[in-house]
Design an enzyme around this catalytic site. Structure first.
Site, PDB file in Angstrom:
ATOM      1  CB  SER A  92      20.363  13.584  11.110  1.00 40.30           C
ATOM      2  OG  SER A  92      18.896  13.059  11.098  1.00 40.30           O
TER       3      SER A  92
ATOM      4  CD  GLN B  29      15.637  13.810   8.703  1.00 39.41           C
ATOM      5  OE1 GLN B  29      14.678  13.290   8.736  1.00 39.41           O
ATOM      6  NE2 GLN B  29      16.325  13.998   9.849  1.00 39.41           N
TER       7      GLN B  29
ATOM      8  CG  HIS C  74      11.836  11.247   4.899  1.00 42.63           C
ATOM      9  ND1 HIS C  74      12.137  10.565   6.180  1.00 42.63           N
ATOM     10  CD2 HIS C  74      11.687  12.580   5.133  1.00 42.63           C
ATOM     11  CE1 HIS C  74      12.187  11.330   7.256  1.00 42.63           C
ATOM     12  NE2 HIS C  74      11.939  12.473   6.387  1.00 42.63           N
TER      13      HIS C  74
ATOM     14  CE  LYS D  60       8.992  10.723   9.413  1.00 43.25           C
ATOM     15  NZ  LYS D  60      10.238  10.543  10.494  1.00 43.25           N
TER      16      LYS D  60
ATOM     17  CD  GLU E 212      10.032  15.335   7.126  1.00 39.41           C
ATOM     18  OE1 GLU E 212      11.052  16.070   7.172  1.00 39.41           O
ATOM     19  OE2 GLU E 212       9.792  14.280   7.452  1.00 39.41           O
TER      20      GLU E 212
ATOM     21  CG  HIS F  18      15.068  16.876   4.647  1.00 43.73           C
ATOM     22  ND1 HIS F  18      14.687  15.687   3.937  1.00 43.73           N
ATOM     23  CD2 HIS F  18      14.185  16.771   5.797  1.00 43.73           C
ATOM     24  CE1 HIS F  18      13.806  14.934   4.538  1.00 43.73           C
ATOM     25  NE2 HIS F  18      13.745  15.675   5.824  1.00 43.73           N
TER      26      HIS F  18
ATOM     27  NE  ARG G  79      18.300   9.818  12.350  1.00 47.27           N
ATOM     28  CZ  ARG G  79      17.114   9.095  12.458  1.00 47.27           C
ATOM     29  NH1 ARG G  79      17.391   7.559  12.380  1.00 47.27           N
ATOM     30  NH2 ARG G  79      16.066   9.382  13.099  1.00 47.27           N
TER      31      ARG G  79
ATOM     32  CE  LYS H 284      17.789   9.518  17.151  1.00 41.87           C
ATOM     33  NZ  LYS H 284      16.524   9.942  16.669  1.00 41.87           N
TER      34      LYS H 284
END
Length: 430
Positions: free
Chosen positions: A110, A112, A114, A137, A139, A279, A298, A304
């Site tokens: 997706s 999204q 964070h 989060k 990453e 991203h 998202r 979702k």
């Protein structure tokens, strides 16, 4: 021997719709090669993720005892190290502050972002059923096969060129917003508040366009591309748009191809996604490391829940070439065959260790000096051994490792790695 500073752990596999199927997936390859207890290969199943860590949704276990890794670490806090125990409250309960993964991506994830820590606390307090913890989060994605992704906003002039060249895209943006953005795109610094506000207005307008508008425009766009009616200015996104629309028909996220950087990484190359950076991973196999959290906001390319207001509110609107997100490997003070990927967050760094024989030796050897916190390592190619302690001493020992096998390494442990043609990815926190 679970009191040892190095021991095998059992990761968990996750099957999501977007994963590669069967042995086409690195996740399935590693799970099958390492003989994960209870793993039975299904060639028709999408093996998306391999989790290594103490995350409660997929916790690792100690191979010899089947005990939860977190429980073992709580009983043996010296394996976490005093620095990590003092810095991270959850470490006292045996929880490692990072989650290490392998991802095998066939279908795009997706669109999204964070949240940062402060936003995560607010979201968790207001919507605990959706945002299940109060942590951030960040990453890092490190390619182990050719990998493609959308990451960060395009430079303003490039986005402006799409607005001018792609009528199906520009029709989603009200004329006043479009005109204001175009007036700033070539003259303002991308960091200027007015430029960021104009970019936010464009992104928000697109992501909140009515279903009747964007679905008809998307259908026209894909039909035009399939007929080969393509302008030079849009030729670089045609394949991506058609691919995304085939995976997510009628999804607003397809239009992010005109707003976000599209990057291709070769094995050994990496990107870092900080809080507030939009991203979506598109294809390939990667090592991923992140702070331990479930918080994802998202906006598209997903069945979702979409949270457009919080996503729009939380983005950085930093427009720049994709190099802004790259993490370049650099030589570490660990040896010539060791590369360090060190993103700007305290929760994790990752080493890539390549072990090959030289000078006629039967096996290659590398020594990693002690790291002040816990580590988790996975062998992605070859086989060999990890040894600790002075040779002949009562505290010495070793673990044999092969492709797909995962080990935990306790804080303060010097490790001698020996093998031939062996590649190990090694996540740690100090």
């Amino acid at each position: 021997m679970t009191t040892a500073p190095i021991f095998r752990i059992v990761p968990t596999t996750q099957k999501y719709d977007w994963g590669k199927k069967g042995l086409a997936s690195k996740v399935a390859q590693f799970a099958a090669a390492s003989k994960i207890p209870g793993f039975e290969l299904d060639e028709n199943a999408p093996y998306a993720e391999l989790w290594m860590g103490t995350h409660p949704s997929g916790p690792s276990r100690v191979l010899d005892t089947n005990e939860l890794l977190s429980a073992h670490l709580a009983k043996n806090p010296h394996l976490m190290g005093t620095q990590v125990l003092s810095k991270y409250e959850d470490a006292k309960a045996g929880n490692i502050p990072f989650l290490f993964k392998v991802l095998a991506i066939e279908k795009a994830l997706s669109i999204q972002t964070h949240p940062d820590k402060e936003t995560a606390k607010v979201l968790h307090r207001e919507k605990p059923d959706i945002y299940k913890d109060d942590n951030h989060k960040p990453e890092m994605a490190l390619a182990i096969t050719p990998f493609t992704a959308l990451c960060g906003f395009l430079p303003l002039p490039k986005l402006a060129s799409y607005i001018r060249a792609v009528p199906e895209f520009s029709s989603l943006i009200p004329p006043a917003i479009s005109a204001h953005f175009l007036s700033l795109a070539s003259t303002s610094s991308p960091d200027a508040p007015d430029a960021k506000a104009a970019l936010r207005d464009v992104f928000s307008a697109v992501m909140t366009a009515s279903d009747s508008l964007f679905k008809s425009e998307l259908a026209k766009l894909v039909d035009r591309y399939k007929k080969g009616e393509v302008k030079e200015e849009e030729s670089d996104v045609v394949e991506l748009v058609v691919r995304l629309e085939s995976q997510f028909p009628g999804d607003i996220g397809v239009f992010c191809a005109f707003m976000l950087n599209y990057v291709t990484l070769e094995p050994g190359e990496a990107i870092f996604l900080a809080a507030g950076e939009p991203h979506a991973y598109v294809s390939g196999d990667i090592m991923e490391c992140m702070a331990t959290s479930d918080n994802v906001i998202r906006a598209g390319l997903t069945p979702k829940l979409r949270d457009i207001p919080n996503l729009v509110a939380g983005l950085t609107y930093a427009a720049a070439p994709p190099a802004r997100h790259r993490v370049f490997a650099r030589a570490a003070a660990f040896g010539a065959a060791v590369d360090l990927y060190d993103p700007p967050v305290p929760e994790f760094s990752v080493l890539q260790v390549k072990v090959s024989s030289t000078g006629g030796e039967a096996v290659g050897r590398e020594t990693l000096p002690p790291i002040a916190g816990p580590s988790i390592a996975i062998v992605t190619e070859g086989s060999g051994s990890l040894r600790w302690g002075a040779q002949g001493s009562k505290d010495a020992g070793g673990v044999e490792v092969g492709t797909g096998q995962v080990v935990f390494v306790g804080a303060g442990t010097e490790v001698e790695i020996s093998g031939e043609g062996m590649i190990v990815y090694w996540a740690f926190v100090e």
